[in-house]
Write an enzyme that holds these catalytic residues in place. Sequence first.
Site, PDB file in Angstrom:
ATOM      1  N   ILE A 150      -7.032   3.161  -3.388  1.00 19.04           N
ATOM      2  CA  ILE A 150      -8.425   3.262  -2.928  1.00 19.04           C
ATOM      3  C   ILE A 150      -8.455   3.004  -1.429  1.00 19.04           C
ATOM      4  O   ILE A 150      -7.784   2.093  -0.930  1.00 19.04           O
ATOM      5  CB  ILE A 150      -9.319   2.247  -3.670  1.00 19.04           C
ATOM      6  CG1 ILE A 150      -9.351   2.607  -5.164  1.00 19.04           C
ATOM      7  CG2 ILE A 150     -10.721   2.219  -3.087  1.00 19.04           C
ATOM      8  CD1 ILE A 150     -10.061   1.590  -6.017  1.00 19.04           C
ATOM      9  N   THR A 184      -4.836   3.563   2.124  1.00 17.69           N
ATOM     10  CA  THR A 184      -5.281   2.943   0.873  1.00 17.69           C
ATOM     11  C   THR A 184      -4.704   1.549   0.660  1.00 17.69           C
ATOM     12  O   THR A 184      -3.752   1.125   1.307  1.00 17.69           O
ATOM     13  CB  THR A 184      -4.872   3.811  -0.336  1.00 17.69           C
ATOM     14  OG1 THR A 184      -3.458   3.776  -0.493  1.00 17.69           O
ATOM     15  CG2 THR A 184      -5.352   5.248  -0.182  1.00 17.69           C
ATOM     16  N   ASP A 185      -5.290   0.886  -0.330  1.00 13.82           N
ATOM     17  CA  ASP A 185      -4.723  -0.379  -0.802  1.00 13.82           C
ATOM     18  C   ASP A 185      -3.721  -0.059  -1.919  1.00 13.82           C
ATOM     19  O   ASP A 185      -3.433   1.113  -2.182  1.00 13.82           O
ATOM     20  CB  ASP A 185      -5.833  -1.333  -1.267  1.00 13.82           C
ATOM     21  CG  ASP A 185      -6.670  -0.766  -2.414  1.00 13.82           C
ATOM     22  OD1 ASP A 185      -6.247   0.208  -3.077  1.00 13.82           O
ATOM     23  OD2 ASP A 185      -7.763  -1.306  -2.661  1.00 13.82           O
ATOM     24  N   ALA A 186      -3.213  -1.066  -2.586  1.00 14.91           N
ATOM     25  CA  ALA A 186      -2.195  -0.865  -3.618  1.00 14.91           C
ATOM     26  C   ALA A 186      -2.694  -0.048  -4.808  1.00 14.91           C
ATOM     27  O   ALA A 186      -1.900   0.561  -5.527  1.00 14.91           O
ATOM     28  CB  ALA A 186      -1.669  -2.215  -4.105  1.00 14.91           C
ATOM     29  N   ALA A 187      -4.015  -0.004  -4.997  1.00 20.06           N
ATOM     30  CA  ALA A 187      -4.590   0.749  -6.115  1.00 20.06           C
ATOM     31  C   ALA A 187      -4.901   2.197  -5.748  1.00 20.06           C
ATOM     32  O   ALA A 187      -5.437   2.940  -6.569  1.00 20.06           O
ATOM     33  CB  ALA A 187      -5.857   0.049  -6.602  1.00 20.06           C
TER      34      ALA A 187
END
Length: 145
Positions: A27, A22-25
């Site tokens: 997602i 995932t990315d930092a969010a």
Amino acid sequence: MDTTPATVQPDIIRVRVYWEDTDAAGIVYYANYLKFMERGRTEWLRRRGIDQRPLLENDGFGFAVREVALDYQAPARLEDLLTVSTVITGRGGAWVEFEQVVARGDQVLVRGRIKCVALNPASGQPRRLPKALIALADAGAGRAG
């Protein structure tokens, strides 16, 4: 040669989404769907008796992705349990095309069409598909999920 029989059961694997995906969010990063699909294609082959390591080590044979088309429809998120459905949709003498779907439950997240070419990894030259893969492709192709 391109084959498209009416009914084929897709091969399905499960993939859990981890932080590394995932990315930092939280997602799933868009390129990681390609990794999930690679696992799906590898398991499709393995479950049909085609192990890539002996092909590479004994026969000097490998696969490379030549074309990719992805349709992102919804995001996957941290800790989601996904399914990756895989079917062969066609083949030529030195290529095979897969349709793959990444889903969360009944919700389709990503649809992909991936064309892989058979080659000699040392020279990069194309090779005919292995006979076992030709037989599998000719026995049935269809649509994933």
